[in-house]
Design a protein around this motif. Structure first.
Motif, PDB file in Angstrom:
ATOM      1  N   LEU A 151       0.832  -1.203   0.000  1.00  0.00           N
ATOM      2  CA  LEU A 151       0.000   0.000   0.000  1.00  0.00           C
ATOM      3  C   LEU A 151       0.868   1.255   0.000  1.00  0.00           C
ATOM      4  O   LEU A 151       0.590   2.224  -0.732  1.00  0.00           O
ATOM      5  N   VAL A 152       1.920   1.243   0.823  1.00  0.00           N
ATOM      6  CA  VAL A 152       2.833   2.388   0.866  1.00  0.00           C
ATOM      7  C   VAL A 152       3.556   2.537  -0.470  1.00  0.00           C
ATOM      8  O   VAL A 152       3.661   3.649  -1.020  1.00  0.00           O
ATOM      9  N   ALA A 153       4.062   1.417  -1.015  1.00  0.00           N
ATOM     10  CA  ALA A 153       4.824   1.472  -2.271  1.00  0.00           C
ATOM     11  C   ALA A 153       3.965   1.964  -3.432  1.00  0.00           C
ATOM     12  O   ALA A 153       4.425   2.738  -4.285  1.00  0.00           O
ATOM     13  N   PHE A 154       2.705   1.509  -3.474  1.00  0.00           N
ATOM     14  CA  PHE A 154       1.820   1.909  -4.569  1.00  0.00           C
ATOM     15  C   PHE A 154       1.365   3.365  -4.417  1.00  0.00           C
ATOM     16  O   PHE A 154       1.334   4.127  -5.379  1.00  0.00           O
ATOM     17  N   ALA A 155       1.019   3.747  -3.175  1.00  0.00           N
ATOM     18  CA  ALA A 155       0.414   5.058  -2.970  1.00  0.00           C
ATOM     19  C   ALA A 155       1.429   6.192  -2.887  1.00  0.00           C
ATOM     20  O   ALA A 155       1.088   7.344  -3.192  1.00  0.00           O
ATOM     21  N   PHE A 156       2.673   5.899  -2.502  1.00  0.00           N
ATOM     22  CA  PHE A 156       3.604   6.989  -2.227  1.00  0.00           C
ATOM     23  C   PHE A 156       3.888   7.883  -3.433  1.00  0.00           C
ATOM     24  O   PHE A 156       3.785   9.123  -3.308  1.00  0.00           O
ATOM     25  N   PRO A 157       4.254   7.347  -4.617  1.00  0.00           N
ATOM     26  CA  PRO A 157       4.519   8.276  -5.728  1.00  0.00           C
ATOM     27  C   PRO A 157       3.284   9.062  -6.128  1.00  0.00           C
ATOM     28  O   PRO A 157       3.388  10.223  -6.544  1.00  0.00           O
ATOM     29  N   ILE A 158       2.098   8.451  -5.993  1.00  0.00           N
ATOM     30  CA  ILE A 158       0.858   9.157  -6.319  1.00  0.00           C
ATOM     31  C   ILE A 158       0.588  10.246  -5.277  1.00  0.00           C
ATOM     32  O   ILE A 158       0.238  11.382  -5.608  1.00  0.00           O
ATOM     33  N   ALA A 159       0.792   9.902  -3.978  1.00  0.00           N
ATOM     34  CA  ALA A 159       0.585  10.875  -2.908  1.00  0.00           C
ATOM     35  C   ALA A 159       1.581  12.018  -3.005  1.00  0.00           C
ATOM     36  O   ALA A 159       1.229  13.190  -2.779  1.00  0.00           O
ATOM     37  N   LEU A 160       2.828  11.696  -3.344  1.00  0.00           N
ATOM     38  CA  LEU A 160       3.852  12.735  -3.455  1.00  0.00           C
ATOM     39  C   LEU A 160       3.500  13.710  -4.569  1.00  0.00           C
ATOM     40  O   LEU A 160       3.707  14.924  -4.446  1.00  0.00           O
ATOM     41  N   GLN A 161       2.936  13.175  -5.653  1.00  0.00           N
ATOM     42  CA  GLN A 161       2.530  14.029  -6.761  1.00  0.00           C
ATOM     43  C   GLN A 161       1.321  14.889  -6.373  1.00  0.00           C
ATOM     44  O   GLN A 161       1.233  16.059  -6.745  1.00  0.00           O
ATOM     45  N   ALA A 162       0.396  14.305  -5.579  1.00  0.00           N
ATOM     46  CA  ALA A 162      -0.842  15.013  -5.238  1.00  0.00           C
ATOM     47  C   ALA A 162      -0.697  15.915  -4.010  1.00  0.00           C
ATOM     48  O   ALA A 162      -1.231  17.035  -3.992  1.00  0.00           O
ATOM     49  N   LEU A 163       0.004  15.430  -2.980  1.00  0.00           N
ATOM     50  CA  LEU A 163       0.078  16.153  -1.706  1.00  0.00           C
ATOM     51  C   LEU A 163       1.404  16.860  -1.492  1.00  0.00           C
ATOM     52  O   LEU A 163       1.509  17.730  -0.615  1.00  0.00           O
ATOM     53  N   GLY A 164       2.428  16.459  -2.230  1.00  0.00           N
ATOM     54  CA  GLY A 164       3.740  17.051  -2.057  1.00  0.00           C
ATOM     55  C   GLY A 164       4.284  16.796  -0.658  1.00  0.00           C
ATOM     56  O   GLY A 164       4.199  15.690  -0.119  1.00  0.00           O
ATOM     57  N   SER A 165       4.789  17.818  -0.017  1.00  0.00           N
ATOM     58  CA  SER A 165       5.458  17.680   1.280  1.00  0.00           C
ATOM     59  C   SER A 165       4.514  17.219   2.383  1.00  0.00           C
ATOM     60  O   SER A 165       4.951  16.647   3.388  1.00  0.00           O
ATOM     61  N   TYR A 166       3.204  17.435   2.217  1.00  0.00           N
ATOM     62  CA  TYR A 166       2.259  17.046   3.263  1.00  0.00           C
ATOM     63  C   TYR A 166       2.174  15.525   3.422  1.00  0.00           C
ATOM     64  O   TYR A 166       1.662  15.028   4.429  1.00  0.00           O
ATOM     65  N   THR A 167       2.676  14.796   2.428  1.00  0.00           N
ATOM     66  CA  THR A 167       2.751  13.330   2.542  1.00  0.00           C
ATOM     67  C   THR A 167       3.504  12.927   3.798  1.00  0.00           C
ATOM     68  O   THR A 167       3.123  11.976   4.490  1.00  0.00           O
TER      69      THR A 167
END
Length: 498
Positions: free
Chosen positions: A437-453
């Motif tokens: 879940l972390v591996a799949f979501a992290f690049p997407i979250a980083l793109q969407a949330l940036g530093s707030y991830t």
């Protein structure tokens, strides 16, 4: 992971409290001298078994350097990955690992730890060759899933195998050797990634990065022909004479052998007809152990450790660092992880498992908040890149020193013998699901949330800290059989109080 030098205080550190009569010095078996032939043989067994951990580490670490090249267009030798397919390819291995660890638990209990590891070594080879030769994203995803089956199976089987071969005073150190080999494999991957990225100019350089993983899997398969089966598994199958023969190779004292054999017989006599998932659902204290095991998987993965292990070059590129420089900087992650694991192996014989987890999680929360602040409010510059890298390395120092070694040790300790393979497999399977879940979501979250991830990770780690403080029992200083009786008593009392 090579074991660190034995401390003269190790027995004291692992001794039980004087208030426990069953663990008093009078009842403790004579320990195997650290430089005896038996001790050296157990060390060699651990080295062979942890080739699976080395392969595990390399396969999870190599993707960080391969992804930037796999993201290149097909015309440039890549697979044309985007944020979604980067997460898909990365997490495919981890989802496979969840299924692999669950299945390995069943096979480990039925066919033995050693036989299961031999099968996993062959599966490693198939997965490595498949990923190195994959012509498309879809085939790469399937081959990464197959490779994940082997990685997950090894993660569930190796710690149990080592724990069952080691004596109580050396179990923590030898099982922690598994974690050292994982981070050593990751460091090996980072170094090779940097060398190949700088020196090789082939558009398919990522294929060579992936193919090198065949080395540890081959060493694992060959080495297993020279180690015995687990004596505790043999005894659980009624093969007590074979178990005794193995014990004579791994213990130097006949008194110790007889005591451990007697404990195995007593446990087997009680448990022989009770093992199975039906018993898990019917027995409150075992259900609670499984919940604790699954919770620990959440704790270790939602620190965000594998987001850094898989995606540090991508994080650093977002701060303004170049691709090759970001890949090279990732070597620092591997170096810190190896050093921290050595320190963790030294600490784990001297400090409680629970204390180490609590201190480690506090440090992780602080570093995630710092990294989020750096990414959010510092202007893009090399200073920003270096501060971000320093925060990541400090995070990894505490993670690999205080959290990761304790997790894998607890997986080898918490569960009763008759259900150990099944329950370890289930707990580690959930750990891999959380990892995926972390591996799949992290690049997407980083793109969407940036530093707030990173602030989200910090909040999740506060929840993990509460879980550890309130739910985790201490396991230090007991044989596996004594520990089982202690946990049954402790968790049954907790159940009554609740």
């Amino acid at each position: 992971m090579p074991a660190s030098p034995r401390s003269p205080h190790l027995n004291d550190a692992n001794a039980a409290t004087p208030s426990s009569p069953e663990l008093s010095p009078q009842s403790s078996p004579q320990q195997t001298p650290p430089h005896s032939p038996e001790s050296r043989f157990v060390f060699r067994v651990a080295m062979v078994a942890t080739m699976g951990a080395l392969a595990f580490g390399y396969d999870t670490g190599v993707i960080s350097g391969a992804l930037p090249f796999m993201s290149q267009p097909r015309s440039a030798g890549g697979l044309g990955l985007n944020a979604f397919t980067e997460g898909l390819v990365t997490s495919a291995l981890v989802f496979g690992a969840a299924f692999g660890s669950l299945a390995a638990g069943h096979f480990s209990d039925k066919y033995g730890r050693r036989t299961t590891l031999m099968g996993l070594a062959l599966l490693f080879t198939v997965g490595v060759l498949g990923t190195a030769l994959a012509p498309s994203v879809s085939i790469m995803t399937v081959m990464r899933f197959i490779l994940g089956l082997a990685v997950g199976g090894a993660s569930a089987t190796v710690p149990v195998f080592i724990a069952e071969m080691a004596g109580p005073s050396r179990r923590a150190r030898l099982v922690s050797q598994n974690e050292l080999m994982i981070v050593s494999g990751q460091l090996f991957a980072y170094v090779l990634n940097a060398i190949l990225a700088h020196l090789a100019h082939s558009p398919h350089i990522w294929r060579y990065m992936l193919a090198i993983a065949i080395v540890p899997s081959t060493l694992l398969f060959i080495g297993l022909f020279f180690v015995p089966a687990s004596p505790r598994w043999l005894a659980s199958k009624g093969r007590e004479q074979e178990a005794h023969e193995v014990m004579t190779r791994i213990r130097s004292s006949e008194q110790q052998i007889q005591k451990e054999m007697q404990e195995m017989k007593q446990q087997n006599a009680i448990e022989r007809d009770q093992a199975g998932w039906a018993e898990v659902w019917a027995t409150p204290w075992i259900r609670k152990l499984l919940v604790i095991g699954i919770g620990l998987g959440f704790v270790i993965q939602f620190t965000g450790v594998n987001a850094f292990m898989y995606f540090t070059p991508i994080i650093l590129r977002s701060t303004g660092m170049g691709t090759n420089a970001a890949i090279t900087a990732t070597i620092g992650n591997g170096v810190i992880a190896v050093i921290a694991t050595f320190i963790g192996i030294w600490l784990i014989g001297r400090a409680g498992r629970k204390t180490m987890l609590i201190v480690g999680l506090v440090a992780v929360v602080i570093m995630q908040i710092l990294l989020g602040a750096v990414m959010a409010w510092m202007p893009q510059s090399m200073l920003r890149s270096y501060v971000a890298l320093a925060a990541i390395m400090t995070f990894l120092l505490f993670m690999q020193m205080l959290i990761s070694p304790v997790y894998w040790l607890l997986m080898s300790e918490l569960f009763p013998l008759r259900l150990r393979g099944v329950l370890v497999g289930a707990a580690v399977a959930f750990q891999w699901i959380f990892n995926a879940l972390v591996a799949f979501a992290f690049p997407i979250a980083l793109q969407a949330l940036g530093s707030y991830t990173f602030f989200v990770f910090a909040a999740l780690n506060v929840c993990s800290l509460v879980f550890v403080c309130t739910m985790l029992p201490e396991t230090r200083g007991k044989s596996l059989e004594q520990l089982e009786r202690h946990l049954q008593k402790h968790l049954s009392q907790t159940e009554l109080q609740s």
